[in-house]
Motif scaffolding. Structure first.
Motif, PDB file in Angstrom:
ATOM      1  N   PHE A 110      43.718 -63.870 -23.868  1.00 19.09           N
ATOM      2  CA  PHE A 110      44.708 -64.281 -22.871  1.00 19.09           C
ATOM      3  C   PHE A 110      45.596 -65.394 -23.425  1.00 19.09           C
ATOM      4  O   PHE A 110      46.823 -65.390 -23.213  1.00 19.09           O
ATOM      5  CB  PHE A 110      43.998 -64.743 -21.601  1.00 19.09           C
ATOM      6  N   ASN A 111      44.997 -66.351 -24.133  1.00 18.80           N
ATOM      7  CA  ASN A 111      45.790 -67.419 -24.753  1.00 18.80           C
ATOM      8  C   ASN A 111      46.784 -66.857 -25.759  1.00 18.80           C
ATOM      9  O   ASN A 111      47.951 -67.278 -25.814  1.00 18.80           O
ATOM     10  CB  ASN A 111      44.870 -68.423 -25.444  1.00 18.80           C
ATOM     11  N   MET A 112      46.335 -65.907 -26.559  1.00 20.92           N
ATOM     12  CA  MET A 112      47.229 -65.306 -27.549  1.00 20.92           C
ATOM     13  C   MET A 112      48.379 -64.551 -26.870  1.00 20.92           C
ATOM     14  O   MET A 112      49.530 -64.582 -27.331  1.00 20.92           O
ATOM     15  CB  MET A 112      46.436 -64.356 -28.460  1.00 20.92           C
ATOM     16  N   GLY A 113      48.088 -63.892 -25.741  1.00 18.26           N
ATOM     17  CA  GLY A 113      49.152 -63.218 -25.007  1.00 18.26           C
ATOM     18  C   GLY A 113      50.185 -64.186 -24.484  1.00 18.26           C
ATOM     19  O   GLY A 113      51.407 -63.914 -24.514  1.00 18.26           O
ATOM     20  N   LEU A 114      49.758 -65.353 -24.001  1.00 15.51           N
ATOM     21  CA  LEU A 114      50.704 -66.370 -23.515  1.00 15.51           C
ATOM     22  C   LEU A 114      51.562 -66.915 -24.652  1.00 15.51           C
ATOM     23  O   LEU A 114      52.756 -67.193 -24.460  1.00 15.51           O
ATOM     24  CB  LEU A 114      49.943 -67.510 -22.836  1.00 15.51           C
ATOM     25  N   ILE A 115      50.956 -67.089 -25.840  1.00  9.95           N
ATOM     26  CA  ILE A 115      51.735 -67.594 -26.979  1.00  9.95           C
ATOM     27  C   ILE A 115      52.793 -66.571 -27.390  1.00  9.95           C
ATOM     28  O   ILE A 115      53.954 -66.920 -27.654  1.00  9.95           O
ATOM     29  CB  ILE A 115      50.801 -67.935 -28.150  1.00  9.95           C
ATOM     30  N   TYR A 116      52.395 -65.294 -27.447  1.00  8.78           N
ATOM     31  CA  TYR A 116      53.373 -64.251 -27.789  1.00  8.78           C
ATOM     32  C   TYR A 116      54.484 -64.178 -26.738  1.00  8.78           C
ATOM     33  O   TYR A 116      55.658 -63.958 -27.071  1.00  8.78           O
ATOM     34  CB  TYR A 116      52.694 -62.888 -27.930  1.00  8.78           C
ATOM     35  N   ALA A 117      54.141 -64.369 -25.476  1.00  9.38           N
ATOM     36  CA  ALA A 117      55.161 -64.356 -24.429  1.00  9.38           C
ATOM     37  C   ALA A 117      56.100 -65.546 -24.574  1.00  9.38           C
ATOM     38  O   ALA A 117      57.318 -65.443 -24.324  1.00  9.38           O
ATOM     39  CB  ALA A 117      54.493 -64.367 -23.057  1.00  9.38           C
ATOM     40  N   THR A 118      55.574 -66.699 -24.986  1.00 11.97           N
ATOM     41  CA  THR A 118      56.416 -67.873 -25.221  1.00 11.97           C
ATOM     42  C   THR A 118      57.395 -67.606 -26.363  1.00 11.97           C
ATOM     43  O   THR A 118      58.549 -68.073 -26.324  1.00 11.97           O
ATOM     44  CB  THR A 118      55.537 -69.089 -25.558  1.00 11.97           C
ATOM     45  N   LEU A 119      56.940 -66.871 -27.363  1.00 15.48           N
ATOM     46  CA  LEU A 119      57.809 -66.511 -28.488  1.00 15.48           C
ATOM     47  C   LEU A 119      58.757 -65.364 -28.146  1.00 15.48           C
ATOM     48  O   LEU A 119      59.609 -65.016 -28.965  1.00 15.48           O
ATOM     49  CB  LEU A 119      56.958 -66.133 -29.704  1.00 15.48           C
ATOM     50  N   GLY A 120      58.618 -64.769 -26.978  1.00 15.80           N
ATOM     51  CA  GLY A 120      59.475 -63.654 -26.588  1.00 15.80           C
ATOM     52  C   GLY A 120      58.990 -62.316 -27.089  1.00 15.80           C
ATOM     53  O   GLY A 120      59.672 -61.297 -26.897  1.00 15.80           O
ATOM     54  N   VAL A 123      51.622 -57.959 -24.158  1.00 14.47           N
ATOM     55  CA  VAL A 123      51.001 -56.947 -23.299  1.00 14.47           C
ATOM     56  C   VAL A 123      49.715 -56.431 -23.931  1.00 14.47           C
ATOM     57  O   VAL A 123      48.693 -56.212 -23.239  1.00 14.47           O
ATOM     58  CB  VAL A 123      51.996 -55.795 -23.029  1.00 14.47           C
ATOM     59  N   GLU A 124      49.709 -56.227 -25.235  1.00 11.85           N
ATOM     60  CA  GLU A 124      48.498 -55.756 -25.911  1.00 11.85           C
ATOM     61  C   GLU A 124      47.350 -56.742 -25.749  1.00 11.85           C
ATOM     62  O   GLU A 124      46.203 -56.339 -25.516  1.00 11.85           O
ATOM     63  CB  GLU A 124      48.790 -55.529 -27.392  1.00 11.85           C
ATOM     64  N   ARG A 125      47.644 -58.026 -25.871  1.00 14.47           N
ATOM     65  CA  ARG A 125      46.594 -59.044 -25.725  1.00 14.47           C
ATOM     66  C   ARG A 125      46.104 -59.128 -24.282  1.00 14.47           C
ATOM     67  O   ARG A 125      44.891 -59.282 -24.041  1.00 14.47           O
ATOM     68  CB  ARG A 125      47.104 -60.401 -26.189  1.00 14.47           C
ATOM     69  N   PHE A 126      47.002 -59.000 -23.319  1.00  7.44           N
ATOM     70  CA  PHE A 126      46.573 -59.051 -21.915  1.00  7.44           C
ATOM     71  C   PHE A 126      45.713 -57.845 -21.562  1.00  7.44           C
ATOM     72  O   PHE A 126      44.721 -57.974 -20.828  1.00  7.44           O
ATOM     73  CB  PHE A 126      47.807 -59.112 -20.991  1.00  7.44           C
ATOM     74  N   LEU A 127      46.067 -56.668 -22.087  1.00  4.38           N
ATOM     75  CA  LEU A 127      45.254 -55.483 -21.855  1.00  4.38           C
ATOM     76  C   LEU A 127      43.874 -55.627 -22.510  1.00  4.38           C
ATOM     77  O   LEU A 127      42.864 -55.194 -21.945  1.00  4.38           O
ATOM     78  CB  LEU A 127      45.974 -54.240 -22.387  1.00  4.38           C
ATOM     79  N   GLY A 128      43.832 -56.245 -23.701  1.00  2.00           N
ATOM     80  CA  GLY A 128      42.539 -56.502 -24.340  1.00  2.00           C
ATOM     81  C   GLY A 128      41.681 -57.446 -23.526  1.00  2.00           C
ATOM     82  O   GLY A 128      40.449 -57.285 -23.442  1.00  2.00           O
ATOM     83  N   ALA A 129      42.313 -58.420 -22.893  1.00  2.35           N
ATOM     84  CA  ALA A 129      41.567 -59.366 -22.056  1.00  2.35           C
ATOM     85  C   ALA A 129      40.986 -58.678 -20.831  1.00  2.35           C
ATOM     86  O   ALA A 129      39.837 -58.933 -20.439  1.00  2.35           O
ATOM     87  CB  ALA A 129      42.475 -60.517 -21.649  1.00  2.35           C
ATOM     88  N   THR A 130      41.768 -57.779 -20.204  1.00  4.74           N
ATOM     89  CA  THR A 130      41.261 -57.073 -19.027  1.00  4.74           C
ATOM     90  C   THR A 130      40.183 -56.060 -19.395  1.00  4.74           C
ATOM     91  O   THR A 130      39.325 -55.739 -18.566  1.00  4.74           O
ATOM     92  CB  THR A 130      42.423 -56.361 -18.306  1.00  4.74           C
ATOM     93  N   ASN A 131      40.213 -55.540 -20.617  1.00  2.24           N
ATOM     94  CA  ASN A 131      39.135 -54.648 -21.048  1.00  2.24           C
ATOM     95  C   ASN A 131      37.811 -55.389 -21.172  1.00  2.24           C
ATOM     96  O   ASN A 131      36.743 -54.824 -20.900  1.00  2.24           O
ATOM     97  CB  ASN A 131      39.499 -53.995 -22.380  1.00  2.24           C
ATOM     98  N   LEU A 132      37.883 -56.647 -21.588  1.00  2.00           N
ATOM     99  CA  LEU A 132      36.667 -57.459 -21.702  1.00  2.00           C
ATOM    100  C   LEU A 132      36.230 -58.027 -20.363  1.00  2.00           C
ATOM    101  O   LEU A 132      35.040 -58.252 -20.140  1.00  2.00           O
ATOM    102  CB  LEU A 132      36.888 -58.592 -22.705  1.00  2.00           C
ATOM    103  N   ASP A 133      37.181 -58.282 -19.484  1.00  2.54           N
ATOM    104  CA  ASP A 133      36.878 -58.828 -18.153  1.00  2.54           C
ATOM    105  C   ASP A 133      37.808 -58.144 -17.150  1.00  2.54           C
ATOM    106  O   ASP A 133      38.950 -58.555 -16.960  1.00  2.54           O
ATOM    107  CB  ASP A 133      37.082 -60.346 -18.146  1.00  2.54           C
ATOM    108  N   GLN A 134      37.304 -57.102 -16.517  1.00  2.00           N
ATOM    109  CA  GLN A 134      38.155 -56.317 -15.619  1.00  2.00           C
ATOM    110  C   GLN A 134      38.478 -57.045 -14.313  1.00  2.00           C
ATOM    111  O   GLN A 134      39.337 -56.591 -13.554  1.00  2.00           O
ATOM    112  CB  GLN A 134      37.465 -54.985 -15.287  1.00  2.00           C
TER     113      GLN A 134
END
Length: 342
Positions: free
Chosen positions: A40-50, A56-67
């Motif tokens: 989730f942290n990595m997804g926020l950093i990528y979103a900050t970078l645009g 989206v890939e990192r957020f989907l990975g986070a939901t796969n680990l914690d639905q």
């Protein structure tokens, strides 16, 4: 990776992020990217970078680990909205609303994320996605529901968006700079602490005590026994293997001329019967039996009978027979044999 190493890497990645060194922060997070929080942290950093595709890939990975991680669905919808994927964004906001489980908000601060997810923001984002999809009625209906769920002053913008029918408005999102962070207690406990400290010699009255190690082992190396006696054998003991102490007395050195006493004879039971042959009575004739006997040479057991005036004819141990007159009665050979048996 150990928990200590993971915490240290996590802290280093956060430090790089705070210093706006996002590339270094992502590289450090990649080493420990095996939990929903780190992804989730990595997804926020990528979103900050645009880079919303990577986000989206990192957020989907986070939901796969914690639905049940509602905030990950929420932020994934934000990235999809900014990528103009309004249908996917609407689905993400629907999942976030579902995992709110009827609550008005979820406070993630106790989990390390200083953010509170409100149902009003989730419903507004979903309604705005519906409006951009051309579903005006469904979108305005979701906005009306969001209006009834308002909590903070920032939510007053929902009223304005409804009046403007969502034209020119964007979605709610997590502020920049908000990441999952480990608790300060965990970071402090990860640091190695020397509770004992280092020994320091302050003063010594004896020059031989100028050491800071354990007294027993140090004195043993110096050749001093625990009782304080200087012995040389302690140095030899420390260098050789330990053996069991000899408890048997040392053999005495006797000269060849000295005579070694023989072993004591074995104890035997005392013989209380006469050593008479088994067939003695059969071999004896009547004449031999009537002849006077020779007294035994072995010492005779003391008589316990009263001494009679006349010595019994058979001699030896006194016989308990009745005395007739002044002398013994005349007996036949058969009678005498019976007396002997008695």
């Amino acid at each position: 990776m150990s928990l200590k190493a993971e915490l240290e890497t996590w802290a280093a990645a956060l430090k790089a992020y705070d210093e706006e060194d996002f590339e270094k922060s992502l590289n450090l997070f990649t080493r420990i990217a095996d939990s929903s929080k780190i992804l989730f942290n990595m997804g926020l950093i990528y979103a900050t970078l645009g880079e919303h595709e990577a986000a989206v890939e990192r957020f989907l990975g986070a939901t796969n680990l914690d639905q049940y991680l509602a905030v990950a669905y929420f932020q994934c919808g934000v990235s999809n909205f900014l990528l103009t994927r309004y249908d996917m964004a609407s689905k993400d906001f629907e999942d976030a609303s579902q995992y709110l489980r009827g609550n008005q908000d979820i406070n993630y601060e106790q989990l390390g994320l200083k953010f509170r997810l409100y149902s009003a923001e989730v419903l507004f984002n979903k309604g705005l996605s519906q409006v951009y999809l051309g579903r005006m009625q469904e979108g305005l209906a979701d906005m009306e529901r969001a209006k009834r769920e308002k909590v903070t002053e920032e939510h007053n913008v929902i009223d304005e968006a409804i009046q403007e029918r969502g034209d020119g408005y964007t979605v709610f999102s997590i502020p920049v700079g908000v990441l999952y962070r480990p608790s300060e207690k965990k970071l402090k406990n990860a640091v190695t602490k020397d509770y004992m400290g280092k020994a320091k010699l302050v003063a010594a009255s004896d020059p031989g005590d100028t050491f800071t190690t354990f007294t027993g082992s140090t004195r043993l190396k110096q050749g001093i026994s625990p009782s304080g006696v200087f012995v040389d054998r302690y140095s030899a003991v420390t260098q050789s293997n330990l053996n069991r102490s000899a408890t048997a007395p040392a053999a005495s050195s006797r000269s060849a001329s000295e005579e070694i006493p023989s072993a004591a004879p074995a104890l035997e039971r005392s013989k209380t019967t006469l050593n008479v042959s088994v067939n003695t009575r059969g071999l004896m004739s009547e004449k031999e039996f009537l002849s006077p006997r020779t007294p035994p040479t072995a010492p005779v057991r003391s008589n316990t009978m009263i001494n009679l005036k006349q010595t019994p004819p058979f001699g030896g141990r006194g016989m308990s027979i009745k005395r007739y007159g002044t002398g013994p009665p005349a007996l036949s050979a058969k009678g005498l044999m019976s007396l002997v048996v008695e």
